[in-house]
Design an enzyme around this catalytic site. Structure first.
Site, short mmCIF file in Angstrom:
data_model
loop_
_atom_site.label_atom_id
_atom_site.label_comp_id
_atom_site.label_asym_id
_atom_site.label_seq_id
_atom_site.Cartn_x
_atom_site.Cartn_y
_atom_site.Cartn_z
N SER A 65 -10.06 5.04 0.03
CA SER A 65 -9.07 5.89 0.70
C SER A 65 -8.15 6.51 -0.35
O SER A 65 -7.44 5.80 -1.07
CB SER A 65 -8.23 5.06 1.67
N HIS B 200 -12.71 8.65 1.63
CA HIS B 200 -12.00 8.51 2.89
C HIS B 200 -10.67 9.27 2.80
O HIS B 200 -9.84 8.98 1.94
CB HIS B 200 -11.76 7.03 3.17
N ASP C 126 -7.28 10.34 4.76
CA ASP C 126 -6.42 9.99 5.89
C ASP C 126 -5.50 11.16 6.23
O ASP C 126 -4.62 11.52 5.44
CB ASP C 126 -5.58 8.76 5.53
N MET D 163 -2.60 12.42 8.65
CA MET D 163 -1.57 11.90 9.56
C MET D 163 -0.59 13.01 9.90
O MET D 163 -0.23 13.81 9.02
CB MET D 163 -0.82 10.75 8.88
N HIS E 184 -10.54 10.85 8.39
CA HIS E 184 -9.96 9.98 9.41
C HIS E 184 -8.73 10.68 9.99
O HIS E 184 -7.68 10.72 9.35
CB HIS E 184 -9.59 8.64 8.75
N MET F 140 -5.69 10.88 12.12
CA MET F 140 -4.68 10.14 12.87
C MET F 140 -3.70 11.18 13.39
O MET F 140 -2.55 11.28 12.92
CB MET F 140 -4.02 9.10 11.95
N MET G 156 -9.77 -0.33 13.30
CA MET G 156 -8.60 -0.44 12.43
C MET G 156 -8.22 -1.91 12.28
O MET G 156 -8.09 -2.63 13.28
CB MET G 156 -7.40 0.33 13.01
N GLY H 196 -1.24 4.23 9.66
CA GLY H 196 -0.01 4.89 9.23
C GLY H 196 0.29 4.73 7.75
O GLY H 196 0.82 5.65 7.12
N PHE H 197 -0.06 3.58 7.19
CA PHE H 197 0.31 3.33 5.80
C PHE H 197 -0.75 2.51 5.09
O PHE H 197 -1.41 1.66 5.71
CB PHE H 197 1.64 2.57 5.74
N GLY H 198 -0.90 2.76 3.79
CA GLY H 198 -1.76 1.92 2.97
C GLY H 198 -1.01 0.66 2.57
O GLY H 198 0.19 0.53 2.78
N GLY H 199 -1.76 -0.29 2.01
CA GLY H 199 -1.15 -1.47 1.43
C GLY H 199 -0.68 -2.54 2.41
O GLY H 199 0.08 -3.43 2.04
N ASP I 259 -11.01 -0.47 8.30
CA ASP I 259 -10.01 0.25 7.51
C ASP I 259 -8.68 -0.47 7.62
O ASP I 259 -8.13 -0.60 8.71
CB ASP I 259 -9.91 1.68 8.08
N GLY I 260 -8.19 -0.93 6.47
CA GLY I 260 -6.89 -1.57 6.43
C GLY I 260 -6.95 -2.97 5.85
O GLY I 260 -7.58 -3.85 6.42
N GLY I 261 -6.37 -3.13 4.67
CA GLY I 261 -6.30 -4.45 4.05
C GLY I 261 -7.63 -4.98 3.55
O GLY I 261 -7.80 -6.20 3.41
N GLY J 161 -8.15 1.29 0.07
CA GLY J 161 -7.22 2.15 -0.67
C GLY J 161 -6.64 1.41 -1.84
O GLY J 161 -7.07 1.55 -2.99
N SER J 162 -5.67 0.54 -1.56
CA SER J 162 -4.96 -0.13 -2.65
C SER J 162 -5.87 -1.07 -3.44
O SER J 162 -5.66 -1.25 -4.64
CB SER J 162 -3.73 -0.86 -2.13
#
Ligand code: DX5
Ligand code: ZN
Length: 221
Positions: free
Chosen positions: A7, A32, A34, A36, A65, A67, A136, A141-144, A174-176, A196-197
């Site tokens: 991401s 990816h 994002d 928003m 993606h 959002m 999800m 809404g946010f990375g990390g 997607d996420g973490g 992402g992170s």
């Protein structure tokens, strides 16, 4: 088949072209992106002009993606800009079937996503019409953010449904996602991993992507 989708939300936007080439060279399968709108989610990121620029330089497909609220308004523009996969949120669309049809008409792959609080059953009626479903594993809404382990049963439920109905649908998370959580989602049945992170947040992209791939393959071949 496993696909890794870094991401770009966590990349260095001042060096976007180099960042994308670097992850492609390091073994990424998709980029990816994002999008928003500050309405569907409480954050604003990038949009159509950036995707248009990226499509001309990215060596790997763009996994977009969305959002955004009422996504049908912008499908044509995102398709024309060079998106390869367009994923929208079930919660954001008043007529999800119309969005699916419109993405198909543009000749693009169709993805549908559900937020953590949306029951998994809501997506079942659409699965046969999708190329990809995105579960999800954080609030969008946010990375990390930290991975939500209580999303694992949702992934398994979709995997079981796909198997029992002999469907051919990618299951994206997607996420973490890290090397640690990659093993958990692999075990539950996901095969497209957004990170992402865990990729852009570390120095060596090759090492980061390889660690996620190895963790996945330690559970699934
Ligand atoms: C969050 C985005 C994600 C985000 C993931 O709403 O959809 O793609 O960039 O970031 P990490 O991998 O850092 O959780
Ligand atoms: Zn995303």
């Amino acid at each position: 088949m496993l696909k890794i989708a870094p991401s770009i939300l966590s990349c260095d936007f001042s060096r976007l072209r180099d960042e994308i080439r670097a992850v492609a060279n390091a073994g990424a399968d998709l980029v990816h992106v994002d999008v928003m709108d500050g309405s569907f989610v409480p954050n604003i990121t990038i949009g159509i002009p950036v995707i248009r620029s990226l499509s001309s330089i990215s060596p790997i497909p763009l996994d977009v993606h969305l959002m955004i609220s009422d996504p049908i308004r912008y499908i044509k523009e995102f398709a024309d800009a060079g998106s390869d996969i367009i994923t929208f949120h079930l919660e954001a669309a008043s007529d999800p079937d119309a969005v699916i049809s419109l993405i198909r008409e543009q000749g693009k792959k169709v993805g549908m996503s559900i937020k953590p609080k949306t029951p998994v059953e809501k997506i079942f009626p659409y699965l046969s019409k999708l190329d990809m479903v995105l579960v999800m594993t954080v609030e969008p809404g946010f990375g990390g953010q930290s991975f939500m382990p209580d999303m694992l049963p949702k992934i398994s439920a979709i995997r079981n449904y796909v198997k029992s109905h002999s469907l051919c649908v990618d299951i994206q998370v997607d996420g973490g996602i890290t090397a640690k959580t990659a093993a958990l989602v692999a075990d539950a049945g996901a095969n497209v991993l957004v990170a992402g992170s865990a990729i852009f947040g570390v120095g060596d992209y090759q090492e980061a992507i390889t660690a996620i791939k190895e963790a996945y393959h330690s559970v699934r071949k």
